[in-house]
Design a protein around this motif. Structure first.
Motif, PDB file in Angstrom:
ATOM      1  N   PHE A 181      44.306  53.871  41.821  1.00 52.34           N
ATOM      2  CA  PHE A 181      43.315  54.508  40.952  1.00 52.34           C
ATOM      3  C   PHE A 181      42.163  53.523  40.730  1.00 52.34           C
ATOM      4  O   PHE A 181      42.393  52.366  40.375  1.00 52.34           O
ATOM      5  CB  PHE A 181      43.941  54.900  39.611  1.00 52.34           C
ATOM      6  N   THR A 182      40.961  53.980  40.944  1.00 49.28           N
ATOM      7  CA  THR A 182      39.793  53.110  40.826  1.00 49.28           C
ATOM      8  C   THR A 182      38.719  53.765  39.973  1.00 49.28           C
ATOM      9  O   THR A 182      38.718  54.974  39.759  1.00 49.28           O
ATOM     10  CB  THR A 182      39.198  52.798  42.215  1.00 49.28           C
ATOM     11  N   MET A 183      37.792  52.931  39.512  1.00 49.39           N
ATOM     12  CA  MET A 183      36.651  53.427  38.749  1.00 49.39           C
ATOM     13  C   MET A 183      35.668  54.112  39.695  1.00 49.39           C
ATOM     14  O   MET A 183      35.661  53.867  40.901  1.00 49.39           O
ATOM     15  CB  MET A 183      35.959  52.263  38.027  1.00 49.39           C
ATOM     16  N   LEU A 184      34.814  54.945  39.140  1.00 53.27           N
ATOM     17  CA  LEU A 184      33.762  55.576  39.926  1.00 53.27           C
ATOM     18  C   LEU A 184      32.746  54.515  40.349  1.00 53.27           C
ATOM     19  O   LEU A 184      32.625  53.475  39.705  1.00 53.27           O
ATOM     20  CB  LEU A 184      33.083  56.673  39.101  1.00 53.27           C
ATOM     21  N   PRO A 185      32.023  54.741  41.457  1.00 53.60           N
ATOM     22  CA  PRO A 185      31.012  53.765  41.887  1.00 53.60           C
ATOM     23  C   PRO A 185      30.013  53.466  40.768  1.00 53.60           C
ATOM     24  O   PRO A 185      29.644  54.340  39.991  1.00 53.60           O
ATOM     25  CB  PRO A 185      30.336  54.470  43.075  1.00 53.60           C
ATOM     26  N   SER A 186      29.589  52.209  40.714  1.00 52.25           N
ATOM     27  CA  SER A 186      28.620  51.768  39.703  1.00 52.25           C
ATOM     28  C   SER A 186      27.701  50.738  40.339  1.00 52.25           C
ATOM     29  O   SER A 186      27.878  50.357  41.508  1.00 52.25           O
ATOM     30  CB  SER A 186      29.338  51.160  38.498  1.00 52.25           C
ATOM     31  N   ASP A 200      30.974  50.438  45.766  1.00 52.47           N
ATOM     32  CA  ASP A 200      31.973  51.055  46.642  1.00 52.47           C
ATOM     33  C   ASP A 200      33.060  51.792  45.860  1.00 52.47           C
ATOM     34  O   ASP A 200      33.936  52.413  46.465  1.00 52.47           O
ATOM     35  CB  ASP A 200      32.621  49.998  47.540  1.00 52.47           C
ATOM     36  N   GLY A 201      33.021  51.695  44.538  1.00 55.66           N
ATOM     37  CA  GLY A 201      34.035  52.365  43.723  1.00 55.66           C
ATOM     38  C   GLY A 201      35.436  51.873  44.000  1.00 55.66           C
ATOM     39  O   GLY A 201      36.394  52.646  43.999  1.00 55.66           O
ATOM     40  N   ASP A 202      35.568  50.551  44.246  1.00 48.06           N
ATOM     41  CA  ASP A 202      36.871  49.989  44.595  1.00 48.06           C
ATOM     42  C   ASP A 202      37.443  49.088  43.513  1.00 48.06           C
ATOM     43  O   ASP A 202      38.379  48.325  43.749  1.00 48.06           O
ATOM     44  CB  ASP A 202      36.772  49.205  45.907  1.00 48.06           C
ATOM     45  N   HIS A 203      36.847  49.164  42.302  1.00 48.47           N
ATOM     46  CA  HIS A 203      37.327  48.315  41.212  1.00 48.47           C
ATOM     47  C   HIS A 203      38.424  49.040  40.454  1.00 48.47           C
ATOM     48  O   HIS A 203      38.373  50.266  40.270  1.00 48.47           O
ATOM     49  CB  HIS A 203      36.183  47.981  40.259  1.00 48.47           C
ATOM     50  N   TRP A 204      39.458  48.270  40.017  1.00 53.41           N
ATOM     51  CA  TRP A 204      40.553  48.942  39.312  1.00 53.41           C
ATOM     52  C   TRP A 204      40.064  49.506  37.981  1.00 53.41           C
ATOM     53  O   TRP A 204      39.028  49.122  37.464  1.00 53.41           O
ATOM     54  CB  TRP A 204      41.755  48.023  39.127  1.00 53.41           C
ATOM     55  N   ILE A 205      40.876  50.406  37.424  1.00 54.97           N
ATOM     56  CA  ILE A 205      40.469  51.160  36.244  1.00 54.97           C
ATOM     57  C   ILE A 205      40.387  50.262  35.018  1.00 54.97           C
ATOM     58  O   ILE A 205      41.068  49.246  34.926  1.00 54.97           O
ATOM     59  CB  ILE A 205      41.444  52.322  35.962  1.00 54.97           C
ATOM     60  N   ASN A 206      39.542  50.660  34.096  1.00 58.47           N
ATOM     61  CA  ASN A 206      39.382  49.968  32.816  1.00 58.47           C
ATOM     62  C   ASN A 206      40.333  50.619  31.815  1.00 58.47           C
ATOM     63  O   ASN A 206      40.131  51.768  31.415  1.00 58.47           O
ATOM     64  CB  ASN A 206      37.926  50.076  32.344  1.00 58.47           C
TER      65      ASN A 206
END
Length: 378
Positions: free
Chosen positions: A268-273, A278-284
């Protein structure tokens, strides 16, 4: 100073009054070093008695050099470095560092900069201030951390005595916090859409911790063998530093099967920012908790840690629902990653993969019809 003012005591100690106040000091050699120690009195008879004790300790080899006067900041930094060497989890180090920063800020306001200046009174006043802004259990846990600090500093001879050695803390009584019922979980899920709904469903129907959800990788979702694998990785350890497998309930499987294959590092990743295009960062987790509590409010349910629901309440739901569904406690402990059971079941019980899957299969969580829209995009 005249030679007649110096009085020998035994073979190794000499005393004499010094300074305007004529306070007696002891003059002696220890380990090849010249030393001078205040006897803290202007009375010669008292000075002679204290010097005699000092001479006896020197002769018996019991007298050791006084510890260096260590700054509080150095003591906390060295303790944190030792904890890291001992392999403590990053989350633990962050927690301890935060407590020490709060303590150091308090002490600076009292002009206390060294470890040897810290007293029980400082400790009591600090705890009183913390109780005005934090929950009783939080203050207890932070107090334990401070006691551990000074105990460690004593073991490293940073202080000559532990000012908190005699302090006994009263552990606050455990107050069980209720989690939502299955019907309430369904109401909350109905207020969510897209991946937010998916993630909340995973937490609700596996009981895993939010941090474990955050660190799931695509490889951890094993639909072939019907497992969600919670893996303790180097630098990303689980709370208990062990890995475990959680069977996928039929209701949750219906949610997870349509997930598209992903080559991203996290399931599960965050939406692109702008920062992560790339929207590849883990969720907050903080943001997910805020979204969850907003959904709880929309569902007309209580919100918050004290008298309502937070993301962590889903672990309470899973524990309660599985217990009430007659799943053995040792099975539930395994799924939740609990290692605090002191019963002999923790030693003798072995959960097989087949039994784990069967217990999850029988768990009444509904048929999943109300969750078919979970994977829809926001």
């Amino acid at each position: 100073m005249e030679e007649t003012e110096r009085t020998p005591v035994g073979d190794r100690v000499t005393i004499y009054p010094r300074g305007k106040k004529k306070i007696y000091v002891a003059d002696f050699w220890r380990d090849g070093r010249h030393c001078r120690q205040s006897l803290k009195t202007t009375n010669k008879k008292t000075a002679l008695q204290r010097a005699a004790t000092l001479a006896h300790e020197l002769a018996a080899g019991e007298l050791r050099p006084a510890p260096e006067r260590i700054l509080v900041g150095r003591g906390t930094a060295d303790y944190l470095a030792w904890l890291q060497t001992e392999g403590k989890a990053r989350r633990t180090l962050v927690k301890y560092r935060g407590v020490f920063q709060i303590l150091e800020e308090y002490l600076r306001g009292r002009h206390v900069t060294r470890l040897d200046q810290f007293t029980v009174r400082h400790f009591d006043e600090w705890r009183q201030e913390r109780k005005a802004v934090r929950h009783e259990k939080t203050v207890y846990n932070q107090s334990v951390i401070v006691k551990q600090l000074f105990s460690w500093c004593l073991s490293r001879r940073m202080i000559s005595a532990n000012p908190l050695a005699g302090v006994r803390l009263s552990k606050p009584p455990l107050v069980p916090k209720a989690g939502p019922s299955l019907a309430e979980v369904n109401r909350i899920l109905a207020e969510l859409t897209g991946l937010k709904k998916t993630m909340v469903a995973v937490l609700a129907f596996t009981g895993m911790r939010a941090g474990e959800l955050q660190r799931l990788t695509p490889a951890d979702l094993d639909l072939g063998d019907n497992w969600l694998r919670v893996v303790s990785r180097k630098g990303l350890e689980t709370k208990t530093r062990t890995s475990r497998n959680i069977p996928i309930h039929a209701r949750l499987r219906a949610v997870l099967e349509p997930l598209p294959e992903s080559r991203k590092p996290w399931l599960f990743t965050m939406l692109p920012s702008d920062q992560y295009p790339d929207g590849d960062h883990w969720i907050n987790i903080k943001k997910l908790n805020e979204d969850f509590q907003a959904a709880v409010a929309r569902a007309g349910l209580p919100v918050g840690r004290d008298h309502g629901f937070t993301l962590h309440s889903l672990r309470h739901f899973f524990e309660t629902h599985t217990v009430n569904s007659h799943v053995p406690q040792r099975v539930i402990d395994h799924w939740l990653g609990h290692h605090s059971d002191r019963s002999m079941g923790a030693v003798y019980y072995r959960l097989t993969d087949a039994d784990s899957q069967e217990f999850m299969r029988k768990l009444p969580l509904g048929d999943g019809n109300e969750t078919q829209d979970i994977i829809q995009k926001d």
